[in-house]
Design a protein around this motif. Sequence first.
Motif, PDB file in Angstrom:
ATOM      1  N   MET A 119       0.834  -1.194   0.000  1.00  0.00           N
ATOM      2  CA  MET A 119       0.000   0.000   0.000  1.00  0.00           C
ATOM      3  C   MET A 119       0.878   1.256   0.000  1.00  0.00           C
ATOM      4  SD  MET A 119      -2.809   1.296   2.792  1.00  0.00           S
ATOM      5  CE  MET A 119      -1.575   1.584   4.042  1.00  0.00           C
ATOM      6  N   TRP A 120       1.934   1.263   0.839  1.00  0.00           N
ATOM      7  CA  TRP A 120       2.808   2.427   0.885  1.00  0.00           C
ATOM      8  C   TRP A 120       3.552   2.611  -0.422  1.00  0.00           C
ATOM      9  CZ3 TRP A 120       2.136   6.298   3.781  1.00  0.00           C
ATOM     10  CH2 TRP A 120       1.599   6.157   5.050  1.00  0.00           C
ATOM     11  N   LYS A 121       3.939   1.537  -1.067  1.00  0.00           N
ATOM     12  CA  LYS A 121       4.602   1.655  -2.373  1.00  0.00           C
ATOM     13  C   LYS A 121       3.665   2.282  -3.388  1.00  0.00           C
ATOM     14  CE  LYS A 121       8.089  -1.949  -2.231  1.00  0.00           C
ATOM     15  NZ  LYS A 121       8.576  -3.187  -2.837  1.00  0.00           N
ATOM     16  N   ASP A 122       2.402   1.902  -3.353  1.00  0.00           N
ATOM     17  CA  ASP A 122       1.425   2.483  -4.276  1.00  0.00           C
ATOM     18  C   ASP A 122       1.234   3.973  -4.005  1.00  0.00           C
ATOM     19  OD1 ASP A 122       1.052   0.020  -5.450  1.00  0.00           O
ATOM     20  OD2 ASP A 122      -0.791  -0.427  -4.332  1.00  0.00           O
ATOM     21  N   ILE A 123       1.107   4.328  -2.735  1.00  0.00           N
ATOM     22  CA  ILE A 123       0.895   5.736  -2.379  1.00  0.00           C
ATOM     23  C   ILE A 123       2.124   6.566  -2.716  1.00  0.00           C
ATOM     24  CG2 ILE A 123       0.557   7.342  -0.455  1.00  0.00           C
ATOM     25  CD1 ILE A 123      -1.208   5.170   0.832  1.00  0.00           C
ATOM     26  N   LEU A 124       3.303   6.099  -2.323  1.00  0.00           N
ATOM     27  CA  LEU A 124       4.525   6.852  -2.574  1.00  0.00           C
ATOM     28  C   LEU A 124       4.899   6.846  -4.050  1.00  0.00           C
ATOM     29  CD1 LEU A 124       6.683   5.838   0.517  1.00  0.00           C
ATOM     30  CD2 LEU A 124       5.372   7.937   0.163  1.00  0.00           C
ATOM     31  N   GLY A 125       4.442   5.864  -4.778  1.00  0.00           N
ATOM     32  CA  GLY A 125       4.707   5.809  -6.208  1.00  0.00           C
ATOM     33  C   GLY A 125       3.970   6.890  -6.972  1.00  0.00           C
ATOM     34  N   LEU A 142       7.786  14.664  -2.161  1.00  0.00           N
ATOM     35  CA  LEU A 142       8.041  13.985  -0.894  1.00  0.00           C
ATOM     36  C   LEU A 142       8.960  14.801   0.005  1.00  0.00           C
ATOM     37  CD1 LEU A 142       8.479  10.281  -2.032  1.00  0.00           C
ATOM     38  CD2 LEU A 142       6.593  11.270  -0.749  1.00  0.00           C
ATOM     39  N   ILE A 143       9.980  15.402  -0.573  1.00  0.00           N
ATOM     40  CA  ILE A 143      10.914  16.206   0.211  1.00  0.00           C
ATOM     41  C   ILE A 143      10.211  17.449   0.749  1.00  0.00           C
ATOM     42  CG2 ILE A 143      13.009  17.628   0.069  1.00  0.00           C
ATOM     43  CD1 ILE A 143      14.089  15.500  -1.897  1.00  0.00           C
ATOM     44  N   VAL A 144       9.430  18.114  -0.089  1.00  0.00           N
ATOM     45  CA  VAL A 144       8.708  19.314   0.344  1.00  0.00           C
ATOM     46  C   VAL A 144       7.734  18.958   1.464  1.00  0.00           C
ATOM     47  CG1 VAL A 144       7.000  21.034  -0.380  1.00  0.00           C
ATOM     48  CG2 VAL A 144       8.976  20.561  -1.826  1.00  0.00           C
TER      49      VAL A 144
END
Length: 59
Positions: free
Chosen positions: A6-12, A19-21
């Motif tokens: 799930m996290w890979k899908d969201i972060l993808g 992400l840095i901001v």
Amino acid sequence: MGEKGMWKDILGLLDETTLIVCAVLAFLVPFITYKLNRKLHNFGDPPWKKEEKGTDEKS
């Protein structure tokens, strides 16, 4: 699908800059709110309120 999937899908969906901001804002917004709150208390608290503060609460 597990939690890691799930996290890979969201972060993808987000690019690296976003992400840095978001990570920087996740630190800065609470930190600035805390500092502003402390300054407002130092400026606006009545004298009797300032006297009962402990040593750990001084800015």
